[in-house]
Design a protein around this motif. Structure first.
Motif, PDB file in Angstrom:
ATOM      1  N   ALA A   1       4.571   3.918  -9.616  1.00  0.00           N
ATOM      2  CA  ALA A   1       5.163   5.228  -9.888  1.00  0.00           C
ATOM      3  C   ALA A   1       5.798   5.809  -8.628  1.00  0.00           C
ATOM      4  CB  ALA A   1       4.096   6.173 -10.437  1.00  0.00           C
ATOM      5  N   ALA A   2       5.114   5.677  -7.503  1.00  0.00           N
ATOM      6  CA  ALA A   2       5.664   6.189  -6.245  1.00  0.00           C
ATOM      7  C   ALA A   2       6.929   5.430  -5.858  1.00  0.00           C
ATOM      8  CB  ALA A   2       4.614   6.092  -5.146  1.00  0.00           C
ATOM      9  N   ALA A   3       6.929   4.123  -6.072  1.00  0.00           N
ATOM     10  CA  ALA A   3       8.106   3.317  -5.743  1.00  0.00           C
ATOM     11  C   ALA A   3       9.289   3.697  -6.626  1.00  0.00           C
ATOM     12  CB  ALA A   3       7.780   1.835  -5.902  1.00  0.00           C
ATOM     13  N   MET A   4       9.039   3.973  -7.892  1.00  0.00           N
ATOM     14  CA  MET A   4      10.135   4.339  -8.786  1.00  0.00           C
ATOM     15  C   MET A   4      10.686   5.718  -8.441  1.00  0.00           C
ATOM     16  SD  MET A   4      10.422   1.562 -10.248  1.00  0.00           S
ATOM     17  CE  MET A   4      11.903   2.094 -11.092  1.00  0.00           C
TER      18      MET A   4
ATOM     19  N   ALA B   1       5.408  -2.682 -14.202  1.00  0.00           N
ATOM     20  CA  ALA B   1       6.514  -2.288 -13.338  1.00  0.00           C
ATOM     21  C   ALA B   1       7.817  -2.186 -14.128  1.00  0.00           C
ATOM     22  CB  ALA B   1       6.660  -3.272 -12.189  1.00  0.00           C
ATOM     23  N   GLU B   2       8.049  -3.155 -14.998  1.00  0.00           N
ATOM     24  CA  GLU B   2       9.282  -3.130 -15.795  1.00  0.00           C
ATOM     25  C   GLU B   2       9.281  -1.963 -16.777  1.00  0.00           C
ATOM     26  OE1 GLU B   2      10.507  -7.860 -15.670  1.00  0.00           O
ATOM     27  OE2 GLU B   2       9.212  -7.146 -17.308  1.00  0.00           O
ATOM     28  N   ALA B   3       8.109  -1.652 -17.350  1.00  0.00           N
ATOM     29  CA  ALA B   3       8.018  -0.514 -18.264  1.00  0.00           C
ATOM     30  C   ALA B   3       8.283   0.799 -17.547  1.00  0.00           C
ATOM     31  CB  ALA B   3       6.644  -0.485 -18.919  1.00  0.00           C
ATOM     32  N   ALA B   4       7.987   0.815 -16.242  1.00  0.00           N
ATOM     33  CA  ALA B   4       8.225   2.018 -15.447  1.00  0.00           C
ATOM     34  C   ALA B   4       9.679   2.148 -15.005  1.00  0.00           C
ATOM     35  CB  ALA B   4       7.315   2.024 -14.226  1.00  0.00           C
ATOM     36  N   GLY B   5      10.488   1.130 -15.303  1.00  0.00           N
ATOM     37  CA  GLY B   5      11.904   1.200 -14.986  1.00  0.00           C
ATOM     38  C   GLY B   5      12.383   0.231 -13.930  1.00  0.00           C
TER      39      GLY B   5
ATOM     40  N   ALA C   1       0.850  -1.190   0.000  1.00  0.00           N
ATOM     41  CA  ALA C   1       0.000   0.000   0.000  1.00  0.00           C
ATOM     42  C   ALA C   1       0.885   1.239   0.000  1.00  0.00           C
ATOM     43  CB  ALA C   1      -0.913   0.002   1.222  1.00  0.00           C
ATOM     44  N   GLY C   2       0.286   2.368  -0.351  1.00  0.00           N
ATOM     45  CA  GLY C   2       1.022   3.615  -0.374  1.00  0.00           C
ATOM     46  C   GLY C   2       1.583   4.004   0.974  1.00  0.00           C
ATOM     47  N   TRP C   3       0.797   3.792   2.055  1.00  0.00           N
ATOM     48  CA  TRP C   3       1.298   4.165   3.385  1.00  0.00           C
ATOM     49  C   TRP C   3       2.530   3.329   3.750  1.00  0.00           C
ATOM     50  CZ3 TRP C   3       2.170   0.568   6.995  1.00  0.00           C
ATOM     51  CH2 TRP C   3       1.449  -0.631   6.958  1.00  0.00           C
ATOM     52  N   ALA C   4       2.545   2.064   3.315  1.00  0.00           N
ATOM     53  CA  ALA C   4       3.686   1.202   3.619  1.00  0.00           C
ATOM     54  C   ALA C   4       4.936   1.716   2.908  1.00  0.00           C
ATOM     55  CB  ALA C   4       3.382  -0.233   3.217  1.00  0.00           C
ATOM     56  N   LEU C   5       4.788   2.120   1.663  1.00  0.00           N
ATOM     57  CA  LEU C   5       5.934   2.672   0.948  1.00  0.00           C
ATOM     58  C   LEU C   5       6.446   3.926   1.650  1.00  0.00           C
ATOM     59  CD1 LEU C   5       7.841   2.675  -1.491  1.00  0.00           C
ATOM     60  CD2 LEU C   5       6.109   4.006  -2.722  1.00  0.00           C
ATOM     61  N   ASP C   6       5.541   4.783   2.081  1.00  0.00           N
ATOM     62  CA  ASP C   6       5.950   6.005   2.784  1.00  0.00           C
ATOM     63  C   ASP C   6       6.756   5.666   4.038  1.00  0.00           C
ATOM     64  OD1 ASP C   6       4.628   7.502   0.878  1.00  0.00           O
ATOM     65  OD2 ASP C   6       2.832   7.817   2.109  1.00  0.00           O
ATOM     66  N   GLU C   7       6.323   4.677   4.784  1.00  0.00           N
ATOM     67  CA  GLU C   7       7.029   4.321   6.016  1.00  0.00           C
ATOM     68  C   GLU C   7       8.381   3.667   5.718  1.00  0.00           C
ATOM     69  OE1 GLU C   7       5.240   2.939   9.443  1.00  0.00           O
ATOM     70  OE2 GLU C   7       3.569   4.344   9.329  1.00  0.00           O
ATOM     71  N   VAL C   8       8.445   2.866   4.669  1.00  0.00           N
ATOM     72  CA  VAL C   8       9.731   2.276   4.289  1.00  0.00           C
ATOM     73  C   VAL C   8      10.715   3.366   3.882  1.00  0.00           C
ATOM     74  CG1 VAL C   8      10.896   0.797   2.614  1.00  0.00           C
ATOM     75  CG2 VAL C   8       8.745   0.043   3.632  1.00  0.00           C
TER      76      VAL C   8
ATOM     77  N   ALA D   1      -5.085   0.440  -8.602  1.00  0.00           N
ATOM     78  CA  ALA D   1      -4.166   1.239  -7.792  1.00  0.00           C
ATOM     79  C   ALA D   1      -2.701   0.915  -8.081  1.00  0.00           C
ATOM     80  CB  ALA D   1      -4.463   1.025  -6.308  1.00  0.00           C
ATOM     81  N   TRP D   2      -2.451  -0.105  -8.889  1.00  0.00           N
ATOM     82  CA  TRP D   2      -1.083  -0.554  -9.144  1.00  0.00           C
ATOM     83  C   TRP D   2      -0.209   0.507  -9.824  1.00  0.00           C
ATOM     84  CZ3 TRP D   2       2.196  -3.916  -7.413  1.00  0.00           C
ATOM     85  CH2 TRP D   2       3.274  -4.372  -8.183  1.00  0.00           C
ATOM     86  N   PRO D   3      -0.677   1.186 -10.867  1.00  0.00           N
ATOM     87  CA  PRO D   3       0.195   2.189 -11.510  1.00  0.00           C
ATOM     88  C   PRO D   3       0.672   3.269 -10.546  1.00  0.00           C
ATOM     89  CG  PRO D   3      -1.664   1.685 -12.933  1.00  0.00           C
ATOM     90  CD  PRO D   3      -1.952   1.051 -11.592  1.00  0.00           C
ATOM     91  N   ASP D   4      -0.190   3.706  -9.649  1.00  0.00           N
ATOM     92  CA  ASP D   4       0.205   4.746  -8.696  1.00  0.00           C
ATOM     93  C   ASP D   4       1.260   4.229  -7.719  1.00  0.00           C
ATOM     94  OD1 ASP D   4      -1.525   6.541  -9.855  1.00  0.00           O
ATOM     95  OD2 ASP D   4      -3.126   6.233  -8.385  1.00  0.00           O
ATOM     96  N   LEU D   5       1.109   2.986  -7.246  1.00  0.00           N
ATOM     97  CA  LEU D   5       2.087   2.428  -6.320  1.00  0.00           C
ATOM     98  C   LEU D   5       3.435   2.251  -7.012  1.00  0.00           C
ATOM     99  CD1 LEU D   5       2.708   1.262  -3.513  1.00  0.00           C
ATOM    100  CD2 LEU D   5       2.009  -0.980  -4.381  1.00  0.00           C
TER     101      LEU D   5
END
Length: 402
Positions: free
Chosen positions: A162-165, A207-211, A119-126, A156-160
């Motif tokens: 993009a934020a991870a990249m 995900a791979e297309a996003a880098g 989830a987005g909140w998990a990425l923020d905390e990591v 919601a996958w594209p947003d996650l």
């Protein structure tokens, strides 16, 4: 020759760790099972899932054994399990996947533990943990391909991603994996399997297309590993099959999959006594003797992991015969009805060993027999074996296995 290694504090007839029952774990069986799983998924690495104290078998002995057998990754659900593995000096790649806001992520990052991000909140905390620790966190993004549990759905996958990249571009994280979980892989050929594979493949491509430069893509659980090669990708995550139990009992037995159950549950008989006909047994008298008979009491109960749903049905092997539990399972004990004394029935005496489940050799019940009797799955039978029961390990390869 079999070697027998008690867990620390076990194996003595006195002291704080005495218990009249014993969980015996054959590490040779686990090595053989992991090797079998690697053979059926030759294009993938193996992540041995050792969550829940290795399904009741013992976290550290099993983790070391699985790695000896060829597993290259370890998987756990909880941080306490992951940190215990690192504190024991085990450095293999490892993924942990369950945590809530405020979890000690910085500690995990410092310990080189890969983190699932669902989830987005998990990425923020990591990201915050990575910045605080001054290290890059390795993450596996989780896509919900149809399980309806962890991970984000496709919308919601594209947003996650993009934020991870973005976080990867600043050096806070490295996206090393994309993963998901199968919902119905034990139903061989179920159309949901193909649907989940396609959804997973689409998520990986995005995900791979996003880098993202992924090290591992992983989807397969035990059932997927054994029956659906299209789910193997780069890494398989067998859990129950590593312990020698079938993930799809309606399709094939453990033996049919080439698996050997690793856990044996034994207890000494506490009491043997004669009982009259029409004697009610245990709470609520759910069982009543039909004739003069002999009863035995086993000092195990639901506090030790014996399912209360096994009342009147749980099979126990003692004196060369298998008989069901008689009456309700109590917190610390249950009763079995041995039947009337007969010349052809060997006498059962206090201190004699009763087998609740094992490999099935010599007519003993299996964990699957207990699952069938109690209306549950073998996973629950082995994983719930209580911590107060000593573990003894057979066929350890090294002194550090306990």
């Amino acid at each position: 020759m079999s070697t027998r290694t008690p867990a620390p504090g076990a194996g003595t007839a006195s002291g704080a760790h005495y218990h009249p029952a014993e969980v015996i774990v054959d590490l040779a069986a686990i090595r053989a099972n992991v090797a079998t799983l690697a053979e059926v998924a030759p294009t993938a690495e193996v992540m041995a899932v050792v969550k829940a104290d290795a399904y009741g078998h013992g976290l550290l002995p099993v983790a070391r054994t699985a790695l000896q057998a060829g597993a290259t990754w370890l998987g756990v659900a909880q941080f306490s399990e992951a940190l215990a593995i690192r504190e024991a000096g085990i450095t293999a790649p490892m993924l942990v996947w369950l945590y809530t806001p405020g979890a000690p992520l910085e500690q995990a990052v410092r310990a080189d533990i890969d983190l699932s991000v669902s989830a987005g909140w998990a990425l923020d905390e990591v990201v915050r943990a990575a910045r605080s620790s001054g290290r890059t966190a390795r993450i596996h993004l989780k896509i919900d391909t149809g399980m309806g549990r962890g991970g984000v759905f496709a919308q919601a996958w594209p947003d996650l991603v993009a934020a991870a990249m973005r976080a990867q571009a600043e050096g806070a994280v490295q996206v090393v994996g994309v993963w998901s979980h199968l919902a119905r892989a034990d139903e061989i050929g179920h159309p949901s399997i193909a649907a989940q594979v396609q959804a997973f493949t689409d998520a990986v491509h995005l995900a791979e297309a996003a880098g993202a430069r992924l090290l591992v893509r992983h989807l397969a659980n035990s059932a997927g590993t054994l029956t659906a090669p299209q789910t193997h990708f780069d890494l398989v995550r067998p859990g129950i099959a590593s312990y020698g139990l079938t993930p799809a009992p309606q399709y094939r037995s453990a033996d049919g999959f080439g698996l050997v159950p690793a856990m044996r549950m034994e207890s000494e008989v506490m009491l043997v006594k004669d009982a009259p006909a029409d004697q009610g047994i245990s709470y609520a008298h759910l069982y009543t003797t039909t004739e003069e008979t002999r009863l035995a009491v086993i000092p195990l109960g639901y506090a030790d992991g014996i399912p209360r749903h096994a009342s009147n049905v749980g099979p126990v092997r003692v004196g060369g015969r298998t008989v069901p539990i008689a009456g309700r399972v109590c917190m610390d004990q249950f009763t079995i009805d041995l039947g009337p004394a007969r010349p052809d029935h060997p006498e059962v005496v206090p201190g004699e060993r009763a087998v609740l489940f094992g490999t099935g050799a010599n007519g003993e019940p299996t964990a699957q027999d207990w699952a069938d009797a109690a209306g549950t799955i073998s996973y629950e039978i082995v994983a719930r074996m209580g911590a107060r029961i000593p573990r003894t390990y057979l066929n350890a390869l090294g002194v550090d296995d306990e």
